[in-house]
Design an enzyme around this catalytic site. Structure first.
Site, PDB file in Angstrom:
ATOM      1  CB  CYS A 261      29.523  40.511 -34.258  1.00  0.00           C
ATOM      2  SG  CYS A 261      28.533  40.195 -32.768  1.00  0.00           S
ATOM      3  CG  HIS A 309      28.408  44.581 -32.982  1.00  0.00           C
ATOM      4  ND1 HIS A 309      27.936  43.716 -33.944  1.00  0.00           N
ATOM      5  CD2 HIS A 309      29.487  45.208 -33.528  1.00  0.00           C
ATOM      6  CE1 HIS A 309      28.684  43.836 -35.040  1.00  0.00           C
ATOM      7  NE2 HIS A 309      29.636  44.722 -34.802  1.00  0.00           N
ATOM      8  CG  HIS A 321      32.316  45.357 -37.321  1.00  0.00           C
ATOM      9  ND1 HIS A 321      31.082  45.789 -36.897  1.00  0.00           N
ATOM     10  CD2 HIS A 321      32.598  46.091 -38.437  1.00  0.00           C
ATOM     11  CE1 HIS A 321      30.643  46.759 -37.693  1.00  0.00           C
ATOM     12  NE2 HIS A 321      31.536  46.955 -38.627  1.00  0.00           N
TER      13      HIS A 321
END
Length: 346
Positions: A261, A309, A321
Site C-alpha cells: 500500500c 494502510h 490502493h
C-alpha cells in the site's frame, strides 16, 4: 480354611462388578465420542472465514509497515557504513603520503646531521653552497613539523571514523534482526490466511478478494480525476496510480510492477517528482492534514488506528490502493475501512 476363602470370593465378585462398571462407562464414553459429532467445533461459515482472513491481512499489513520502516533504517545504516569506510580509506591514503614525506625529510636530516653545523661550515669547500643547504634544512625542519602535525590529525580522524563505523555495524546488525522478526510475522500471517482461504470453494475465495472491487475505469474517468487535482504534481501521481490498476500486491514492493500500500503511494509521487517516506506512519506527516470533507484527488488517505494502510484519493469518495495479496491494485470506496486521516502532499 473355608472362612478364609469366602472373603476372597466376595472380593473377586466386587472386582468383577467394578470391571463391568468400568467397561460400561468406557463404552458410553466411546459411544459419545463416536456418535457425538454435535459436540465438535462447527466449521466456520464463509463469512467468518472472510472476517478472519481480513483480520490476518490487516495484521500482516501492520507488520509489513514495520518491516518497511526497519528496512529503510537498515539501508540508511548500510549506506552510512559504506561512506565511513570510503572516507577512512581516503584518509589512510593521505596518511601514507604524509608518512612518506616525513620519512624523506628524516632521511635527509640523517644524511647531513652527523657533524656540528659550525664544523660543517668550516670544512665545506663551498661555504656559499653550504649556507644555502643550511637554509634548506631549516625549511625542511618546519615542513617536518607540519607533516608530523598532519599525520597526527589523520590518525585521530581515522580512529574517529573507525569508531563511527563500529557504531553503524552494531546498528545494522540490530536492524537486520528486526527485519527478520517482522518478515517472519508477515509470512506467518499470510500463511495463516492462505490456509483459511483453502477451506473455501473457488467461488467463495473469489468473493473474498473481489467483494468491493470495481471494473477498471475508462480514460475519461482517469482524466477527470487528474483534472480535479489541486496541481500538476498531484495530477501526475493520480495518473500514475490509474496506470498501475491491476498490478499485484506484494508486501515490501515499491513498483514498478508490484506494490504494497505505501509502496504504491510512494511510487505515484516519485513519478511526480516528490520523494515520500517509505511507511504509512511517516507518510501521514509528509504534508498538510486535511479533513475528510475537503479531500481532493492526489490526497493520501489513511486507515485504522495504527495508520497501517494508505490509498490515493481520486475523487467521488473513491481511492486507488493496493489492498492485500488477495486483490490487485484497484479503485475502492474510501469508507470500506476505518478512516484515520488524510494528508495533502503538495
Amino acid at each position: 480354611m473355608g472362612t478364609h476363602r469366602r472373603p476372597r470370593q466376595r472380593a473377586t465378585g466386587g472386582s468383577r462388578a467394578r470391571t463391568a462398571a468400568t467397561i460400561t462407562l468406557a463404552g458410553a464414553a466411546t459411544a459419545t465420542g463416536l456418535g457425538g459429532t454435535g459436540h465438535a467445533d462447527p466449521q466456520p461459515t464463509a463469512a467468518q472465514v472472510r472476517a478472519k482472513v481480513d483480520k490476518l491481512y490487516q495484521e500482516a499489513e501492520v507488520a509489513t509497515e514495520k518491516y518497511n520502516g526497519a528496512k529503510e533504517k537498515a539501508d540508511a545504516a548500510e549506506r552510512r557504513l559504506e561512506e565511513l569506510r570510503d572516507e577512512a580509506a581516503r584518509k589512510e591514503d593521505r596518511l601514507n603520503s604524509a608518512r612518506q614525506a616525513l620519512g624523506s625529510v628524516a632521511a635527509a636530516q640523517y644524511r647531513s646531521g652527523g657533524l656540528d653545523p659550525a664544523l660543517q661550515l668550516a670544512l665545506s669547500s663551498d661555504p656559499d653552497r653550504y649556507l644555502d643547504g643550511a637554509a634548506f634544512v631549516e625549511r625542511a625542519g618546519s615542513r617536518q613539523q607540519a607533516e608530523v602535525g598532519r599525520v597526527r590529525k589523520e590518525l585521530r580522524e581515522i580512529e574517529r571514523l573507525r569508531g563511527a563505523a563500529r557504531v553503524e555495524v552494531s546498528s545494522l546488525t540490530s536492524r537486520r534482526a528486526e527485519l527478520k522478526r517482522h518478515r517472519e510475522t508477515v509470512t506467518g500471517k499470510l500463511e495463516s490466511a492462505r490456509r483459511l482461504l483453502s477451506r473455501l470453494t473457488a467461488e467463495e475465495r473469489t468473493d473474498v478478494g473481489d467483494r468491493t472491487s470495481r471494473s477498471a475505469p475508462g480514460p475519461r474517468e482517469s482524466l477527470s480525476a487528474s483534472a480535479q487535482a489541486p496541481d500538476s504534481r498531484a495530477a501526475a501521481a493520480v495518473a500514475y496510480a490509474y496506470q498501475k490498476l491491476g498490478s499485484p500486491y506484494v508486501w515490501g514492493a515499491t513498483g514498478p510492477n508490484a506494490f504494497d500500500c505505501s509502496g504504491l503511494t510512494q511510487a505515484a509521487y516519485r513519478a511526480a517528482g516528490i520523494s515520500l517516506p517509505r511507511t504509512t506512519y511517516a507518510q501521514i506527516d509528509a504534508g498538510r492534514r486535511v479533513p475528510r470533507s475537503q479531500l481532493q484527488p492526489g490526497d493520501l488517505v489513511f486507515f485504522y488506528s495504527g495508520i497501517s494502510h494508505v490509498g490515493l484519493y481520486v475523487g467521488n469518495g473513491q481511492m486507488i490502493h493496493a489492498p492485500n495479496p488477495s486483490a490487485p491494485v484497484r479503485v475502492a470506496p474510501v469508507d470500506e475501512m476505518p478512516f484515520a486521516g488524510a494528508t495533502r502532499v503538495v
